[in-house]
Enzyme design. Structure first.
Site, PDB file in Angstrom:
ATOM      1  CD  GLU A 246      -2.896  -1.191   0.137  1.00  0.00           C
ATOM      2  OE1 GLU A 246      -3.078  -0.131  -0.506  1.00  0.00           O
ATOM      3  OE2 GLU A 246      -3.502  -2.243  -0.123  1.00  0.00           O
TER       4      GLU A 246
ATOM      5  CB  CYS B 297      -1.579   7.240   1.510  1.00  0.00           C
ATOM      6  SG  CYS B 297      -2.957   6.214   2.068  1.00  0.00           S
TER       7      CYS B 297
END
Length: 455
Positions: free
Chosen positions: A210, A244
């Site tokens: 990720e 993010c």
């Protein structure tokens, strides 16, 4: 430093005992984790506030509540997710039954990130436990108090042969990556993600990465500008931009650019980020403060731009008259700095975005269904939203993950269960009949029948 090899070896022994494969065991461990989180909420709030002044409100809404949701969903569905699933048997294999059996991969390593230290460490762990794996968790060392809090909570209450937190920095992470795991799950930067991927390749270990990237927000001329600005400013400056999937930059149609900038400035003022106590978090450390300051070109500042290095606070900042060539557009910002690029032609701006690495998220604000579909069809990205930001992460049915440079694999809900599982295909053949077509000797007659049956 823990004897890391011993930790892994003991977890492998425990996994081989088949204890984690029992659904009742998994559910019991998930319930235990939920109870521990609830009993220690105050300590978790205090730890994260010490690290970067994240308030109780934000810690609960963006981290703890999501963990409770994940645990409840896993407890409710793990029996269903774990069941063997019947699938169709093809003509060549009749008479038989065919089915797929989910099985845990084994000993898993989870390397968490610092920006949402509880959620990005424990959410993958919840998925791993639900799938029947053992877990070695390495939290980020940057928010040291949250790392300590998780280590205390888990290491004092779980069997280390099943669930263990290993704290530390680069040496400990390197030592972990030198071990053979059955699954590695990493959340963090693209650069470190490549290191993790290379280490995993030595043992052919499957990975979920990720990562991140420069996630665009595209605003067309016929959007609902009021709600666009409200949702975009919230998503960008949540966690001081250290998210993010935050909008990394905005591309806005030239005809509404000035209006957008005015409304964005007012929204920042109304949000009272730096006025209300506990309404805004610090930048995680001095190095990131200096990095972000270097991206703020004073000549491009529309609003904000001030900072305090001692308190690690950077004002919500909007930069205007930016092009794709400016320094702020070269790497993911990961902070409270929002570049604004204007455009005239949607096709041209989509082409510009496509020239760059695939982002983790993409957002489009529009009332034009054709423009919406064009963005969704033509730009490759991990996930995103239409007329909103960030909130797609709250729907576990969507799955969450990147593509290309922004990551490999997905999790949340059943997607997380799948990330830590192998799906074993089984052909269960009857014995009361056995056609001779496939057996020796080969004949033209047999081949003729095979062509008729399976083409």
């Amino acid at each position: 430093m823990d004897n890391i090899q011993e930790v892994v070896n003991l977890q492998r022994e425990f996994f081989q005992s088949n204890a984690t494969k029992e659904i009742e065991f998994r559910i019991a461990q998930l319930r235990k984790l939920e109870s521990l989180l609830r009993e220690n909420e105050d300590a978790l709030h205090e730890a994260i506030y010490k690290d970067f002044k994240k308030s109780v409100f934000e810690n609960y809404t963006t981290e703890i509540s999501l963990l409770y949701h994940d645990i409840k969903e896993a407890i409710k569905n793990v029996s269903k997710w774990s069941k063997k699933k019947r699938v169709r048997t093809n003509l060549a294999n009749l008479p038989a039954r065919s089915y797929i059996i989910p099985e845990p991969l084994g000993v898993s390593l989870i390397i968490g990130a610092w920006n949402y230290p509880y959620q990005l460490s424990l959410a993958p762990a919840i998925a791993a436990i639900a799938a029947g794996n053992t877990v070695v968790l390495k939290p980020s060392e940057l928010p040291i108090n949250t790392s300590n809090a998780m280590a205390k909570l888990i290491n004092e209450n779980f069997n280390p042969n099943f669930f263990k937190v290993v704290e530390g920095g680069v040496p400990e992470t390197t030592a972990l990556l030198n071990q053979k795991f059955d699954k590695i799950f990493f959340t963090g930067s693209i650069g470190v993600g490549k290191i993790v991927y290379q280490a995993a390749a030595k043992n052919l270990t499957p990975v979920t990465l990720e990562l991140g990237g420069k996630s665009p927000a595209i605003i067309t001329e016929n959007c609902d500008l009021k709600i666009t600005v409200k949702r975009l400013i919230w998503g960008k400056f949540l966690n001081a931009g250290q998210t993010c999937i935050a909008p990394d930059y905005v591309v806005v149609h030239r005809s509404i650019k000035d209006q957008f900038l005015e409304m964005a400035k007012k929204e920042i003022e109304q949000s009272k980020f730096l006025v209300e106590e506990d309404n805004y978090v610090q930048i995680i450390n001095d190095a990131n403060v200096e990095r972000l300051i270097s991206l703020i070109d004073a000549d491009k500042v529309y609003t904000g731009g001030k900072y305090n290095t001692e308190t690690r606070i950077i004002e919500p900042t909007i930069l205007t008259d930016i092009t794709f060539d400016h320094e702020v557009m070269q790497d993911e910002i990961f902070g409270p700095v929002l570049p604004v690029i204007e455009y005239d032609d949607l096709d041209a701006i989509i082409a510009k975005i496509k020239e760059r690495p695939k982002p983790l998220a993409c957002y489009v604000f529009t009332k034009d269904s054709e423009a919406k579909q064009k963005v969704l069809d033509q730009i490759s990205f991990g996930g995103g939203a239409v007329n909103d930001t960030v909130m797609h992460i709250a729907n576990s049915n969507l799955g969450f993950g990147g593509v290309g440079d922004s990551g490999i694999g997905a999790y949340h809900g059943e997607h997380g269960f799948r990330a830590f599982s192998h799906y074993k295909g089984i052909l269960d053949k009857a014995t009361w009949i056995e056609p001779e077509l496939k057996y020796y000797p080969h004949t033209k007659s047999k081949l003729k029948w095979i062509k008729r049956l399976i083409g």
